[in-house]
Write a protein that holds these residues in place. Structure first.
Motif: not given
Ligand SMILES: NC(=O)c1ccc[n+]([C@@H]2O[C@H](COP(=O)([O-])OP(=O)(O)OC[C@H]3O[C@@H](n4cnc5c(N)ncnc54)[C@H](OP(=O)(O)O)[C@@H]3O)[C@@H](O)[C@H]2O)c1
Length: 262
Positions: A39, A66, A95, A116, A190, A193
């Motif tokens: 975003r 997205v 998430g 999602n 993981t 943030a």
């Molecule tokens: N980290 C964990 O422990 C973990 C565990 C299980 C699952 N997951 C899942 O894995 C995925 C990635 O997690 P992460 O840990 O990498 O998260 P993160 O560090 O918070 O990064 C999220 C990324 O998604 C982008 N984003 C968020 N909402 C968006 C939207 N509506 N449209 C376009 N871009 C969007 C954010 O950028 P902007 O804010 O600029 O949009 C950022 O680049 C998530 O779905 C999360 O729930 C994470």
């Protein structure tokens, strides 16, 4: 190992930080050109500069949500116009909020479905026709280990992401004959943030400190630590590589053994 990714074109959604960013960097290191979105525009611009400076590959960026179907389709089409092909598409998004079931609102259920699951449908419908033309493609969804092992306060994620598994299996069956594989990667906790946000929420719900919650959480993970974003990216990269050409319809967990099922 030659992954066969030099000059491939990879879309990595939601890639300005965290696992998406690590995935973009790992593809660039293998010589793939990239189309990245999130975003916020500024972090994407910084990442594009970093990637082209370090790896000399081309990077197309666009900032949008997205869950906006039209924006996704425009992004996919502009990626094709720029590169003349789309080989790999990694779907990702933020998430859904961590909430107990009775505290969730119908708006939050609608939002979780749009963010999602429906966003993956948008990407898949837009990229698959290009992949069919090439008779080669890799669609990889990034979800969570909650697709195998529900986490109590993540009822929105537990429910909506299960639908992604159904979609992945369906598309793997339908588009395998076109040389397209469809797989899912489910990270456990993981260090990003998102994990910090979940730990803080859990700590405040239970009146404990983040350190106490973290200690409790790590005791439940056989490797006794969180995954790094690069470790999750490595699984995604492998699924996109030529070595994984015969792997489709699968979910690979990168969760340090947190899922206890067979
Ligand atoms: N980290 C964990 O422990 C973990 C565990 C299980 C699952 N997951 C899942 O894995 C995925 C990635 O997690 P992460 O840990 O990498 O998260 P993160 O560090 O918070 O990064 C999220 C990324 O998604 C982008 N984003 C968020 N909402 C968006 C939207 N509506 N449209 C376009 N871009 C969007 C954010 O950028 P902007 O804010 O600029 O949009 C950022 O680049 C998530 O779905 C999360 O729930 C994470």
């Amino acid at each position: 190992m030659d992954t066969g990714l030099i000059d491939r074109v990879a879309i990595v959604a939601a890639s300005s930080q965290g696992i998406g960013k690590a995935t973009a960097l790992s593809f660039a290191a293998e010589g793939a050109h990239l189309a990245l979105c999130a975003r916020r525009q500024e972090p994407l611009e910084a990442l594009a500069r970093e990637i082209s400076g370090r790896y000399g590959v081309q990077v197309h960026i666009s900032s949008f949500d997205v869950s906006d179907d039209l924006a996704v389709r425009n992004f996919v089409n502009s990626t094709y116009q720029r590169f003349g092909r789309i080989d790999i598409c990694v779907t990702n998004a933020g998430g859904p909020p961590a909430k107990a079931f009775l505290a969730t609102t119908m708006d939050e259920w609608d939002r979780a479905w749009q963010l999602n699951l429906r966003s993956i449908v948008s990407f898949a419908q837009a990229v698959i026709p290009y992949m069919q033309q090439q008779q080669w493609g890799r669609l990889i969804t990034l979800t969570s280990y909650t697709v195998k092992q529900p986490v109590p306060e993540l009822v929105l994620s537990n429910s909506i992401r299960a639908g992604v598994m159904g979609l992945v299996r369906s598309l793997a069956g339908q588009f395998g004959p076109d040389g397209i594989t469809v797989n899912n990667v489910g990270p456990g906790f993981t260090s990003t943030a998102r994990a910090e946000e979940l730990l803080e929420k859990r700590a405040s719900d239970r009146g404990l400190t983040v350190d106490q919650i973290k200690k409790e959480l790590l005791a439940e993970i056989p490797v006794r630590r969180m995954a790094t974003p690069e470790e999750v990216a490595a699984a995604i990269l492998w699924l996109a590589s030529k070595q994984a050409a015969c792997v489709t319809g699968q979910t690979i967990l990168v969760d340090g053994g947190a899922y206890r099922g067979l």
